[in-house]
Design a protein around this motif. Structure first.
Motif, PDB file in Angstrom:
ATOM      1  N   ILE A 120       0.849  -1.188   0.000  1.00 54.32           N
ATOM      2  CA  ILE A 120       0.000   0.000   0.000  1.00 54.32           C
ATOM      3  C   ILE A 120       0.886   1.240   0.000  1.00 54.32           C
ATOM      4  N   ALA A 127       2.833   3.587   4.776  1.00 52.98           N
ATOM      5  CA  ALA A 127       2.910   2.855   3.516  1.00 52.98           C
ATOM      6  C   ALA A 127       3.913   1.722   3.650  1.00 52.98           C
ATOM      7  N   VAL A 138     -10.239  -3.134   0.580  1.00 52.62           N
ATOM      8  CA  VAL A 138      -9.362  -1.963   0.564  1.00 52.62           C
ATOM      9  C   VAL A 138      -9.385  -1.256   1.913  1.00 52.62           C
ATOM     10  N   ALA A 141      -7.163  -2.886   4.406  1.00 49.58           N
ATOM     11  CA  ALA A 141      -5.754  -2.632   4.088  1.00 49.58           C
ATOM     12  C   ALA A 141      -5.342  -1.235   4.545  1.00 49.58           C
ATOM     13  N   ILE A 142      -6.203  -0.264   4.347  1.00 47.93           N
ATOM     14  CA  ILE A 142      -5.898   1.110   4.771  1.00 47.93           C
ATOM     15  C   ILE A 142      -5.797   1.171   6.290  1.00 47.93           C
ATOM     16  N   ALA A 145      -2.529  -0.076   7.413  1.00 46.54           N
ATOM     17  CA  ALA A 145      -1.463   0.874   7.089  1.00 46.54           C
ATOM     18  C   ALA A 145      -1.583   2.168   7.907  1.00 46.54           C
ATOM     19  N   VAL A 157      -9.510   4.101  -4.737  1.00 40.49           N
ATOM     20  CA  VAL A 157      -8.060   3.907  -4.827  1.00 40.49           C
ATOM     21  C   VAL A 157      -7.730   3.259  -6.168  1.00 40.49           C
ATOM     22  N   ILE A 159      -5.643   0.151  -7.865  1.00 35.00           N
ATOM     23  CA  ILE A 159      -5.014  -1.134  -7.523  1.00 35.00           C
ATOM     24  C   ILE A 159      -4.327  -1.680  -8.766  1.00 35.00           C
ATOM     25  N   THR A 183      -1.041  -4.169  -5.297  1.00 32.04           N
ATOM     26  CA  THR A 183      -0.437  -2.910  -4.877  1.00 32.04           C
ATOM     27  C   THR A 183      -1.543  -1.858  -4.898  1.00 32.04           C
ATOM     28  N   ILE A 184      -1.791  -1.275  -3.734  1.00 32.47           N
ATOM     29  CA  ILE A 184      -2.866  -0.298  -3.569  1.00 32.47           C
ATOM     30  C   ILE A 184      -2.227   1.089  -3.503  1.00 32.47           C
ATOM     31  N   TYR A 185      -2.787   2.020  -4.273  1.00 30.28           N
ATOM     32  CA  TYR A 185      -2.289   3.389  -4.241  1.00 30.28           C
ATOM     33  C   TYR A 185      -3.428   4.321  -3.837  1.00 30.28           C
TER      34      TYR A 185
END
Length: 191
Positions: A120, A127, A138, A141-142, A145, A157, A159, A183-185
């Motif tokens: 992430i 991150a 998601v 995951a946030i 993080a 987001v 991905i 991979t999460i942005y």
């Protein structure tokens, strides 16, 4: 007449500005294959750890890691390709190779002991790389993080995910599921 030309020029300039902003945004909705990957059987890849049990063969029963090249080193039969296979496919492959002069009727069972990590990036407090747990979305995951920064876009987001050997990127909502290896942005909001 001059007023009509001025209106036309303003409309033309605004249209050009809108098109240039749309081109710069990089917005890409997630392709259909991206969403299908969530309901398909889990595909093994580098970083997964597997618990492989061969019934009544304690020397072969152990935990094996899939290496960077996508192989596991298995006793008696050597390197076995695991990348891209389902657990059932790999069970059949190992059993088939063990049948070729090693065991009469091997009973092979595989469980994913530890999934590969997800990553992430962007507007989150911490991150990095984190351990994937099946069923994550998601938002989970946030939270892992450390939550959003003050500048984060909290609605969706981007991905990046490997699907059938292709690397795809798409924009999803925070309630969408994630997969191991994603991979999460988290982007920065505009205002």
């Amino acid at each position: 007449m001059a007023l009509g030309n001025l209106k036309f020029a303003v409309i033309l300039c605004l249209s050009g500005l809108a098109l240039s902003l749309a081109a710069c945004s990089g917005y890409r909705p997630a392709p259909e294959a991206f969403h299908r990957a969530v309901v398909e059987p889990y595909r093994l890849d580098s970083g997964d750890n597997l618990r492989i049990t061969v019934f009544e063969q304690e020397d072969l029963t152990n935990t094996y890691a899939i290496d960077q090249a996508g192989y596991i080193a298995f006793p008696l039969i050597g390197s076995v390709s695991a990348r891209g296979q389902t657990v059932k496919e790999l069970e059949g492959q190992i059993a088939g190779q063990l049948r070729q002069g090693y065991l009469r009727d091997p009973d092979v069972s595989i469980q994913v002991d530890q999934h590969r990590s997800f990553f992430i990036l962007g507007e989150v407090n911490s991150a990095g790389q984190y351990t994937y747990v099946p069923g994550m979305n998601v938002q989970n995951a946030i939270a892992i993080a450390g939550g959003y920064t003050a500048r984060a876009n909290q609605t969706n987001v981007d991905i990046t995910r490997k699907v059938n050997g292709d690397v795809l990127t798409g924009r999803v909502t925070i309630s969408d599921p994630i997969l191991a290896g994603d991979t999460i942005y988290v982007r920065e909001r505009l205002f």
